[in-house]
Write a protein that holds these residues in place. Structure first.
Motif, PDB file in Angstrom:
ATOM      1  N   VAL A  80      55.375  34.441 -23.440  1.00  0.00           N
ATOM      2  CA  VAL A  80      55.773  34.066 -24.724  1.00  0.00           C
ATOM      3  C   VAL A  80      55.086  35.147 -25.736  1.00  0.00           C
ATOM      4  O   VAL A  80      55.783  35.650 -26.705  1.00  0.00           O
ATOM      5  N   GLU A  81      53.826  35.634 -25.601  1.00  0.00           N
ATOM      6  CA  GLU A  81      53.393  36.664 -26.375  1.00  0.00           C
ATOM      7  C   GLU A  81      52.077  37.390 -25.667  1.00  0.00           C
ATOM      8  O   GLU A  81      51.271  36.857 -25.216  1.00  0.00           O
ATOM      9  N   ASP A  82      52.425  38.562 -25.480  1.00  0.00           N
ATOM     10  CA  ASP A  82      51.647  39.598 -24.817  1.00  0.00           C
ATOM     11  C   ASP A  82      50.954  40.507 -25.975  1.00  0.00           C
ATOM     12  O   ASP A  82      51.605  41.599 -26.325  1.00  0.00           O
ATOM     13  N   SER A  83      49.744  40.150 -26.438  1.00  0.00           N
ATOM     14  CA  SER A  83      49.002  40.563 -27.298  1.00  0.00           C
ATOM     15  C   SER A  83      47.560  40.751 -27.070  1.00  0.00           C
ATOM     16  O   SER A  83      46.993  40.026 -26.168  1.00  0.00           O
ATOM     17  N   LYS A  84      46.925  41.420 -27.862  1.00  0.00           N
ATOM     18  CA  LYS A  84      45.261  41.737 -27.757  1.00  0.00           C
ATOM     19  C   LYS A  84      44.750  40.320 -27.996  1.00  0.00           C
ATOM     20  O   LYS A  84      43.855  39.557 -27.179  1.00  0.00           O
ATOM     21  N   ARG A  85      45.271  39.420 -28.779  1.00  0.00           N
ATOM     22  CA  ARG A  85      44.408  38.205 -29.123  1.00  0.00           C
ATOM     23  C   ARG A  85      44.711  37.127 -28.250  1.00  0.00           C
ATOM     24  O   ARG A  85      44.041  36.369 -27.919  1.00  0.00           O
ATOM     25  N   VAL A  86      45.824  36.998 -27.505  1.00  0.00           N
ATOM     26  CA  VAL A  86      46.159  36.331 -26.287  1.00  0.00           C
ATOM     27  C   VAL A  86      45.280  36.808 -25.149  1.00  0.00           C
ATOM     28  O   VAL A  86      44.712  35.960 -24.432  1.00  0.00           O
ATOM     29  N   ARG A  87      45.159  38.020 -24.960  1.00  0.00           N
ATOM     30  CA  ARG A  87      44.479  38.572 -23.801  1.00  0.00           C
ATOM     31  C   ARG A  87      42.874  38.337 -23.969  1.00  0.00           C
ATOM     32  O   ARG A  87      42.231  37.942 -22.913  1.00  0.00           O
ATOM     33  N   LEU A  88      42.432  38.428 -25.281  1.00  0.00           N
ATOM     34  CA  LEU A  88      41.119  37.944 -25.347  1.00  0.00           C
ATOM     35  C   LEU A  88      40.791  36.498 -25.227  1.00  0.00           C
ATOM     36  O   LEU A  88      39.905  36.250 -24.584  1.00  0.00           O
ATOM     37  N   ALA A  89      41.699  35.575 -25.437  1.00  0.00           N
ATOM     38  CA  ALA A  89      41.484  34.094 -25.380  1.00  0.00           C
ATOM     39  C   ALA A  89      41.593  34.124 -23.868  1.00  0.00           C
ATOM     40  O   ALA A  89      40.674  33.179 -23.403  1.00  0.00           O
ATOM     41  N   LEU A  90      42.257  34.638 -23.040  1.00  0.00           N
ATOM     42  CA  LEU A  90      42.471  34.449 -21.523  1.00  0.00           C
ATOM     43  C   LEU A  90      40.992  34.992 -20.986  1.00  0.00           C
ATOM     44  O   LEU A  90      40.409  34.422 -20.102  1.00  0.00           O
ATOM     45  N   LYS A  91      40.447  36.099 -21.431  1.00  0.00           N
ATOM     46  CA  LYS A  91      39.279  36.614 -21.033  1.00  0.00           C
ATOM     47  C   LYS A  91      38.280  35.590 -21.235  1.00  0.00           C
ATOM     48  O   LYS A  91      37.482  35.408 -20.278  1.00  0.00           O
ATOM     49  N   ARG A  92      38.205  34.670 -22.263  1.00  0.00           N
ATOM     50  CA  ARG A  92      37.166  33.663 -22.461  1.00  0.00           C
ATOM     51  C   ARG A  92      37.300  32.740 -21.487  1.00  0.00           C
ATOM     52  O   ARG A  92      36.454  32.092 -20.941  1.00  0.00           O
ATOM     53  N   VAL A  93      38.559  32.218 -21.259  1.00  0.00           N
ATOM     54  CA  VAL A  93      39.017  31.318 -20.101  1.00  0.00           C
ATOM     55  C   VAL A  93      38.373  31.652 -18.982  1.00  0.00           C
ATOM     56  O   VAL A  93      37.626  30.766 -18.198  1.00  0.00           O
ATOM     57  N   TYR A  94      38.405  32.771 -18.322  1.00  0.00           N
ATOM     58  CA  TYR A  94      37.930  33.310 -17.041  1.00  0.00           C
ATOM     59  C   TYR A  94      36.481  33.315 -17.085  1.00  0.00           C
ATOM     60  O   TYR A  94      35.703  32.924 -16.210  1.00  0.00           O
ATOM     61  N   MET A  95      35.967  33.910 -18.278  1.00  0.00           N
ATOM     62  CA  MET A  95      34.406  33.953 -18.270  1.00  0.00           C
ATOM     63  C   MET A  95      33.867  32.374 -18.373  1.00  0.00           C
ATOM     64  O   MET A  95      32.633  32.061 -17.705  1.00  0.00           O
TER      65      MET A  95
END
Length: 324
Positions: free
Chosen positions: A252-267
């Motif tokens: 849907v959206e491949d952006s820095k803000r999305v990847r930052l949020a995913l990083k927090r999910v994995y953390m």
């Protein structure tokens, strides 16, 4: 006659209640559903192979309210399968999910149907959810930022992932059209099935409209979300659900803000399961690394975040473990 005509014009709302061994609580949940001020509802009860007296209670209510209650009895297949069966059997234009031990404020469905009137069928209604144990008058509120309007479902998801907030299933009211776009509950998952499902719903939704008047009451039992993931298979399923997050949202959206949020999910996954299951922790780290986000992010409470800033995330985890 006027009331009857008005009732016929109201869109039908299907309340889907999967039930597995909830004899101690299901009566209260059924009464909560039947007490809704909104007139045009059906209850779709799916007994998922209960071995206690749940089925007898459901049959009792079906016999009392045959015009409002549909009862499906099946072999145990898990909450996702039971919910999918309920969705397929439902006739409503709107879907209300309700766990067999949770409750709704009496005006919940009516308020949210009114909120959605005149909006796109791909709008989604939400409301505050609160914790309780036995008495709903003694509920505990959560200071969550997701209790507000959002321009898109994507915005809601990113906020919730960044802040580690969640929404109880029963807080939502969704159109059947929106659910059809999102697809079924994933029957391969044993934990976070609702989070993965509503992630897809939110990605298909055009906006989230918050209902400030209603409440969903989430019953807190002795088992916490962390204790539920103490088995290897549960932790593996949880990580699988997060990978599904990534696959869906990046389309849907491949952006820095999305990847930052995913990083927090994995953390957050690593934070919750550490130090168990080193191979799953390594997988989560690999998934984080592949996001190609070098910017540091911080999770959990203020004390842990402060410690992480000072000695790093992994060292803070080790110290937290020693001090426990």
């Amino acid at each position: 006659m006027r009331e009857a005509r008005n009732e016929r014009r109201e869109p039908l709302v299907s309340i889907i209640i999967p039930v597995y061994n909830k004899a101690d609580f299901v009566r209260e949940s059924l009464e909560s559903a039947l007490a809704q001020t909104y007139p045009n509802i059906e209850l779709v009860l799916v007994n998922d192979g209960s071995t206690d007296s749940s089925l007898a209670i459901l049959e009792e209510y079906r016999s009392k309210f045959p015009e409002k209650i549909m009862l499906i009895d099946q072999e145990n297949g898990g909450v996702s399968k039971a919910t999918n069966v309920g969705i397929r059997a439902s006739k409503g234009a709107f879907i209300q999910f309700l766990d067999a031990d949770d409750l709704l404020s009496p005006d919940k469905i009516e308020n949210q149907v009114r909120i959605l009137e005149g909006n796109s069928p791909f709008a989604l209604a939400s409301c505050e959810w609160v914790n309780f144990k036995n008495d709903i008058s003694q509920f505990i509120r959560l200071p969550y930022g997701v209790f507000q309007n959002y321009e898109t479902g994507l915005d809601w998801l990113l906020y919730s992932w960044n802040k580690q907030e969640m929404m109880a299933d029963s807080s939502w009211l969704t159109s059947k059209a929106l659910l059809n776009l999102a697809g079924q509950w994933d029957e391969s998952l044993s934990i976070n099935q609702d989070g993965e499902f509503f992630m897809r719903v939110l990605l298909k939704s055009e906006k989230v409209i918050f209902d400030p008047k209603s409440k969903a009451y989430y019953r807190t039992l002795n088992e916490t979300s962390v204790s539920k993931q103490q088995s290897y298979l549960a932790a593996q399923s949880l990580l699988d659900s997060f990978r599904k997050y990534q696959n869906e949202i990046l389309n849907v959206e491949d952006s820095k803000r999305v990847r930052l949020a995913l990083k927090r999910v994995y953390m957050k996954f690593i934070y919750d399961v550490y130090p168990m299951y080193p191979n799953l922790i390594k997988k989560a780290k690999d998934l984080m690394w592949k996001l190609d986000i070098n910017e540091k992010v911080f999770i959990a409470g203020p004390k842990f975040q402060k410690l992480s800033r000072f000695i790093g995330f992994e060292n803070a985890l080790r110290l937290k473990r020693i001090l426990q």
